[in-house]
Design an enzyme around this catalytic site. Structure first.
Site, mmCIF file in Angstrom:
data_model
loop_
_atom_site.group_PDB
_atom_site.id
_atom_site.type_symbol
_atom_site.label_atom_id
_atom_site.label_comp_id
_atom_site.label_asym_id
_atom_site.label_seq_id
_atom_site.Cartn_x
_atom_site.Cartn_y
_atom_site.Cartn_z
ATOM 1 N N TYR A 181 34.728 15.551 -20.723
ATOM 2 C CA TYR A 181 33.268 15.411 -20.656
ATOM 3 C C TYR A 181 32.554 16.474 -21.496
ATOM 4 O O TYR A 181 31.424 16.272 -21.908
ATOM 5 C CB TYR A 181 32.783 15.531 -19.203
ATOM 6 C CG TYR A 181 32.740 14.226 -18.451
ATOM 7 C CD1 TYR A 181 33.833 13.372 -18.434
ATOM 8 C CD2 TYR A 181 31.602 13.851 -17.736
ATOM 9 C CE1 TYR A 181 33.805 12.189 -17.724
ATOM 10 C CE2 TYR A 181 31.560 12.656 -17.026
ATOM 11 C CZ TYR A 181 32.664 11.830 -17.026
ATOM 12 O OH TYR A 181 32.624 10.661 -16.327
ATOM 13 N N LYS A 189 48.372 13.073 -16.278
ATOM 14 C CA LYS A 189 49.066 12.133 -17.166
ATOM 15 C C LYS A 189 50.020 12.979 -17.995
ATOM 16 O O LYS A 189 50.004 12.970 -19.232
ATOM 17 C CB LYS A 189 48.024 11.382 -18.015
ATOM 18 C CG LYS A 189 48.581 10.259 -18.858
ATOM 19 C CD LYS A 189 49.005 9.026 -18.067
ATOM 20 C CE LYS A 189 49.696 8.023 -18.980
ATOM 21 N NZ LYS A 189 50.290 6.880 -18.235
ATOM 22 N N ASP A 234 47.784 6.524 -13.712
ATOM 23 C CA ASP A 234 47.882 5.058 -13.628
ATOM 24 C C ASP A 234 48.505 4.648 -12.293
ATOM 25 O O ASP A 234 48.022 3.735 -11.609
ATOM 26 C CB ASP A 234 48.649 4.471 -14.832
ATOM 27 C CG ASP A 234 49.965 5.186 -15.134
ATOM 28 O OD1 ASP A 234 50.243 6.240 -14.518
ATOM 29 O OD2 ASP A 234 50.728 4.679 -15.990
ATOM 30 N N ASP A 241 36.346 10.825 -12.020
ATOM 31 C CA ASP A 241 35.239 9.862 -12.112
ATOM 32 C C ASP A 241 35.745 8.466 -11.795
ATOM 33 O O ASP A 241 35.157 7.734 -10.993
ATOM 34 C CB ASP A 241 34.644 9.922 -13.529
ATOM 35 C CG ASP A 241 33.517 8.925 -13.716
ATOM 36 O OD1 ASP A 241 32.651 8.850 -12.832
ATOM 37 O OD2 ASP A 241 33.515 8.215 -14.746
ATOM 38 N N ASP A 248 35.479 6.027 -7.985
ATOM 39 C CA ASP A 248 34.877 4.692 -7.854
ATOM 40 C C ASP A 248 35.838 3.750 -7.119
ATOM 41 O O ASP A 248 35.412 2.935 -6.298
ATOM 42 C CB ASP A 248 34.535 4.098 -9.232
ATOM 43 C CG ASP A 248 33.107 4.413 -9.669
ATOM 44 O OD1 ASP A 248 32.567 5.446 -9.220
ATOM 45 O OD2 ASP A 248 32.533 3.638 -10.461
HETATM 46 C C1 IPM Z 1 29.461 10.145 -11.495
HETATM 47 C C2 IPM Z 1 28.754 9.391 -12.573
HETATM 48 C C3 IPM Z 1 28.435 10.346 -13.728
HETATM 49 C C4 IPM Z 1 29.763 10.855 -14.252
HETATM 50 C C5 IPM Z 1 27.583 9.737 -14.855
HETATM 51 C C6 IPM Z 1 26.273 9.198 -14.347
HETATM 52 C C7 IPM Z 1 27.347 10.716 -15.982
HETATM 53 O O1 IPM Z 1 29.502 8.298 -12.980
HETATM 54 O O2 IPM Z 1 28.902 11.150 -11.004
HETATM 55 O O3 IPM Z 1 30.552 9.742 -11.113
HETATM 56 O O4 IPM Z 1 30.403 10.204 -15.091
HETATM 57 O O5 IPM Z 1 30.174 11.937 -13.831
HETATM 58 MG MG MG Z 2 31.219 7.913 -11.756
#
Ligand code: IPM
Ligand code: MG
Length: 359
Positions: free
Chosen positions: A141, A192, A224, A248, A252
């Site tokens: 990042y 990884k 993975d 990240d 999710d």
């Molecule tokens: C998160 C989000 C952020 C990230 C974005 C909005 C920049 O997806 O906090 O998970 O990628 O960190």
């Molecule tokens: Mg995110």
């Protein structure tokens, strides 16, 4: 002295969900005499529209001077054509990095009332309680070089760099081991290392730091495989520690195990437990302004703030119990709705939590 919270509602559904979280926090603040004061500021696309930058100096100063930051969400299609340097997301990344919020805690807990809201089988997810510790201020990042340039042959080339120093890995390792010590003492480091040298270093530093925590059982997994294991048998995990981008993505996935991405809170902490608190979902532009977003991830983020920054575990637990009570009363926003439940709006859910608190 009162303790100050910088409130950054941001874009999309940000203002709607933050309003509900503030409603809950204001009540607890008065009821328990916590002495918290709030100050609002712009971030992301909203700040870009007003000031031409996603992170105005005034906002950054407020965050630096505050004891904690509450953030809604940033971004939306309106700002997608902008240059990367002024994209709404840069505002968020700027705060993370300027405030040194390197340790990002993302707890994925399945509330038993939501077992049917998950797309996975009940036996796979019921009782789920995972903590993802994501490194937040390094890795791909922030690594240099980055950008898109035109090569000598006239072709465009894009580049980002995944880079970690030993000290960056070491400090996130200590965060994760300490959290594991307070939980079930199992830490899985995700990398990884079979392909990326940077994560080979990650793995070896994790192993070294692990020697300081003999009571914690450390394991390693390729990313993975970790993605697959999270949907195959998520309950094998207690604490997961991983790099910025892997965290990240995996968070999710973990969020969906809990029924909806609208349920997952987060804390981003510096070395002194000062922190920014935000739901892990984004600005959801497709549903913004409709009053249907789920405010629970933001409300639960406020509970994390009370626990980690303000050292008020009782206040945190009260909010978490109130969320439980609200779910017991069968109210559901659209994202967690299932047959037989009562569909409510964003503010309807906020009210349900507030009423449970007033009990
Ligand atoms: C998160 C989000 C952020 C990230 C974005 C909005 C920049 O997806 O906090 O998970 O990628 O960190
Ligand atoms: Mg995110």
């Amino acid at each position: 002295m009162p303790q100050k919270i910088a409130v950054l509602a941001g874009d999309g559904i940000g203002p709607e969900i933050v309003a509900e979280a503030i409603k809950v926090l204001s009540f607890i603040n008065t009821d328990m005499n916590l002495g918290l004061v709030f100050e609002n500021a712009l971030i992301g696309g909203a700040a870009y529209d007003a000031f031409g930058t996603p992170l105005p100096q005034t906002t950054l100063n407020l965050c630096k001077n505050a004891d904690a930051v509450l953030l809604g969400a940033v971004g939306g299609p309106k700002w997608e054509p902008l240059a990367h340097a002024v994209r709404p997301e840069r505002g968020l990344l700027g705060i993370r990095s300027e405030l040194n919020l390197f340790s990002n805690l993302r707890p994925a807990i399945l509330y038993p009332q939501l077992v049917d809201a998950s797309t996975l089988k009940p036996e796979v997810v019921s009782g789920l309680d995972i903590m993802i510790v994501r490194e937040l201020t390094g890795g791909i990042y922030f690594g240099q070089p980055r950008g898109v340039h035109v090569a000598e042959n006239g072709e465009r080339v894009g580049i980002n760099t995944k880079i970690y120093s030993e000290s960056e890995i070491r400090r996130i390792a200590h965060s994760a081991f300490k959290i594991a010590q307070k939980r079930h003492k199992k830490l899985c480091s995700v990398d990884k290392a079979n392909v990326l040298e940077v994560t080979e270093l990650w793995r070896s530093v994790m192993t070294e730091v692990g020697k300081d925590y003999p009571d914690v059982q450390l394991s390693h997994m390729y990313v993975d495989n970790a993605a697959m294991q999270l949907v195959r048998a998520p309950k094998q995990f207690d604490v997961i520690v991983t790099s910025n981008m892997f965290g990240d993505i995996l968070s999710d996935i973990a969020a969906m195990l809990t029924g909806s991405i609208g349920m997952l809170p987060s804390a981003s902490l510096d070395a002194n437990a000062k922190g920014m608190y935000e739901p892990i979902h984004g600005s959801a532009p497709d549903i913004a302004g409709q009053g249907i977003a789920n405010p629970l991830a933001t409300i639960l983020s406020v509970a994390m703030m009370l626990r980690y920054t303000f050292n008020q575990p009782e206040a945190a637990e009260r909010i978490e119990r109130a969320v439980n009570t609200a779910l017991d009363s069968k109210v559901r926003t659209a994202d967690i709705y299932s047959e037989g439940m009562i569909k409510v709006s964003t503010s309807g859910m906020g009210d349900a939590v507030l009423n449970a608190l007033k009990g």
